[in-house]
Design an enzyme around this catalytic site. Structure first.
Site, PDB file in Angstrom:
ATOM      1  N   GLY A  63       1.062  -0.806   0.105  1.00  0.00           N
ATOM      2  CA  GLY A  63      -0.216  -0.087  -0.319  1.00  0.00           C
ATOM      3  C   GLY A  63       0.805   1.177  -0.084  1.00  0.00           C
ATOM      4  N   SER A 104       5.616  -5.629  -0.405  1.00  0.00           N
ATOM      5  CA  SER A 104       5.675  -3.978  -1.440  1.00  0.00           C
ATOM      6  C   SER A 104       6.176  -2.439  -0.388  1.00  0.00           C
ATOM      7  CB  SER A 104       4.396  -3.674  -2.383  1.00  0.00           C
ATOM      8  OG  SER A 104       4.527  -2.393  -2.510  1.00  0.00           O
ATOM      9  N   ALA A 105       5.524  -2.265   0.319  1.00  0.00           N
ATOM     10  CA  ALA A 105       5.525  -1.226   1.571  1.00  0.00           C
ATOM     11  C   ALA A 105       5.963  -2.603   2.699  1.00  0.00           C
ATOM     12  CB  ALA A 105       4.098  -0.542   1.560  1.00  0.00           C
ATOM     13  N   HIS A 122       9.070  -3.560  -7.228  1.00  0.00           N
ATOM     14  CA  HIS A 122       7.855  -2.797  -7.638  1.00  0.00           C
ATOM     15  C   HIS A 122       9.135  -1.940  -8.941  1.00  0.00           C
ATOM     16  CE1 HIS A 122       3.914  -3.917  -6.559  1.00  0.00           C
ATOM     17  NE2 HIS A 122       4.656  -2.938  -5.317  1.00  0.00           N
ATOM     18  N   GLU A 124       9.257  -7.477 -10.130  1.00  0.00           N
ATOM     19  CA  GLU A 124       8.209  -8.141  -9.583  1.00  0.00           C
ATOM     20  C   GLU A 124       8.364  -9.574  -9.973  1.00  0.00           C
ATOM     21  OE1 GLU A 124       4.797  -5.955 -11.320  1.00  0.00           O
ATOM     22  OE2 GLU A 124       4.920  -4.670 -10.175  1.00  0.00           O
TER      23      GLU A 124
END
Lengths: 235, 235
Positions: free
Chosen positions: B91, B123-124, B160, B195
Site C-alpha cells: 500500500g 511492497s510497502a 516494483h 516483480e
C-alpha cells in the site's frame, strides 16, 4: 502589481530543447525584466547548483535576461526581496522543499510572488506552487522539516501526469490510484498536469494552458477532464 | 531462533490471485505457525484496516493459519511481543511508516523479527525491512515523524522496480534516475527488486530469490545485475 505565475508540468518536451516550448510564455511573463533569480535546489540527477544555473542562464541570456543562482547570495532572503522575478527548475521536490525550509525562504518567496513578481516553475518548481508537496512523484531522498509549500494556487499539482496504460502487466500503483490514496488523507483538489500543459495565474484568474486537457481529482468525486483554456476553480 | 524473513517486491503477479506465487515460500516461512499478526496500515487504495485484514485472512486461513489485524489490539506493542509471526501488506509506505512510528511500534517489530519471529513483507511491507523508506515509489500522502525503518537488512529496497522503457516520450524521471538522485544524498546500497522477486533472510544469510535478476545500485558505482539465488552482500 497583479500576480503573474506560470507553473509548467515539465521544462522540456520530448525531442525539444530545454524550455523551448515555453519561449512565448516566458517572453510574456518576463517582459521588462532584466534579471531573474534562479532557484537550483531541486538538482535533477544531482547536478551542481552552479551547473544547473548555467543551464538556465544559457536559455535566458539569449533573451537578454541575466540569471543569478539563489545559492550565490550570502543573504538569500534579501535576494528574494530584491529580485525582479523568479524561475525554479525541476528535479527532486523533497530536496527543493527541504532547502527552502532549512534556509527559511518558503514564505518569503510566496510573499514576493503574491506581491506580483513574475514566477516560473517547472515540475518540482511547480509542485511548490501548490498547497503542499504531497502529490509529487519524486523519491523522498531527504527528509524536509515539513511538506507545506507556497500555496500560490488553492490546490495541488501532479506534474508529468501519466494516464493508466491499458493492459500494462506492472502491478505498481497507477498515478490515479496514488492520487486517490492522497484523497483518503487530504481534502485538497489535485490537478493532474500532462507534459505540454501549464497553469497560468494572472491576477486572481487561474487557467489551464497548453496542448492537452488536465485530469482533475476532487475528494470523493470521480476524476474528470478539464479542457485547456478553462478556469481552474473548484468550489 | 534464527531470523526468517521474506521481503517481496509485490503481493500479486499479473493475472494471478493475491499472494499466489508466494504460496511455497509462505508454507516454508510459516511452518508450525498457527496464528499471524497482520499489519494493515499501508491501506492500498484507502481500503479499511478491517477489509484489508479480511483479504489477508482469506489466503492464510486456507492454510490453517489464523490472522489477527494489529489494529484490533488494545495494546499493539504487547501484541507484537506476543505474536508468533508477522505479515505486513503493501500500500502506501508513508502511511505505514507514520502509523508504526506514531504508535511507537517500529523498534519493537524489528526486535521481534530479529529475535527469529517469521516476517513476510510485500511492497510497502518490504520497504520497511530496509534501512529507511527513502527509496519508496509512493506518494507522500502523510508526513511521518521520520523516514527510518526496521533495518532488517543492511540496504534499501526499491520494490516494483521498473527498467527504463526505450523510446518512451514521457519526460518524468526513470526509476534509475531517482535512485541515482538518492545516492547524491545517501550512502546506502539499493536493491531494485522486480516483480516476481523477493529477498530471503535465513539467519545471517541474505539471498535474492524469484524469477528475475535484481538491479543493484551502490553509491558512486555503475548499477549492475545480480542473478537470482545470489548472496546480497555489499562491502
Amino acid at each position: 502589481m497583479q500576480k503573474k505565475i506560470v507553473l509548467a508540468s515539465t521544462s522540456t518536451l520530448y525531442g525539444e530543447e530545454y524550455l523551448e516550448y515555453l519561449a512565448p510564455v516566458m517572453a510574456d511573463l518576463f517582459a521588462n525584466i532584466s534579471e531573474i533569480v534562479f532557484i537550483p535546489f531541486a538538482r535533477p540527477g544531482g547536478i551542481s547548483h552552479d551547473d544547473y544555473t548555467r543551464r538556465a542562464a544559457g536559455v535566458f541570456e539569449q533573451k537578454g535576461i541575466r540569471v543569478k543562482g539563489l545559492h550565490t547570495f550570502s543573504d538569500p532572503l534579501r535576494a528574494i526581496r530584491d529580485a525582479q522575478a523568479f524561475f525554479t527548475g525541476g528535479g527532486n521536490t523533497f530536496l527543493l522543499v527541504k532547502q527552502l525550509h532549512d534556509l527559511g525562504l518558503m514564505d518569503a518567496l510566496a510573499e514576493a510572488v503574491n506581491a506580483g513578481k513574475p514566477y516560473l516553475g517547472c515540475s518540482a518548481g511547480s509542485n511548490i506552487g501548490g498547497v503542499n508537496m504531497q502529490t509529487t512523484n519524486d523519491m523522498p531522498i531527504v527528509y524536509p522539516p515539513g511538506f507545506k509549500t507556497m500555496g500560490l494556487v488553492p490546490f495541488n499539482l501532479n506534474p508529468h501526469y501519466l494516464d493508466p496504460v491499458p493492459g500494462l502487466e506492472h502491478m505498481g500503483e497507477t498515478r490515479e490510484t496514488r492520487i486517490r490514496e492522497f484523497h483518503t488523507q487530504n481534502n485538497i483538489p489535485v490537478v493532474g498536469l500532462r507534459e505540454g500543459n501549464w497553469i497560468a495565474v494572472n491576477g486572481e484568474t487561474i487557467t489551464l494552458e497548453g496542448k492537452h486537457s488536465a485530469r482533475i481529482f476532487l475528494p470523493g468525486r470521480t476524476p474528470y477532464e478539464l479542457a485547456t483554456g478553462a478556469l481552474l476553480k473548484f468550489s
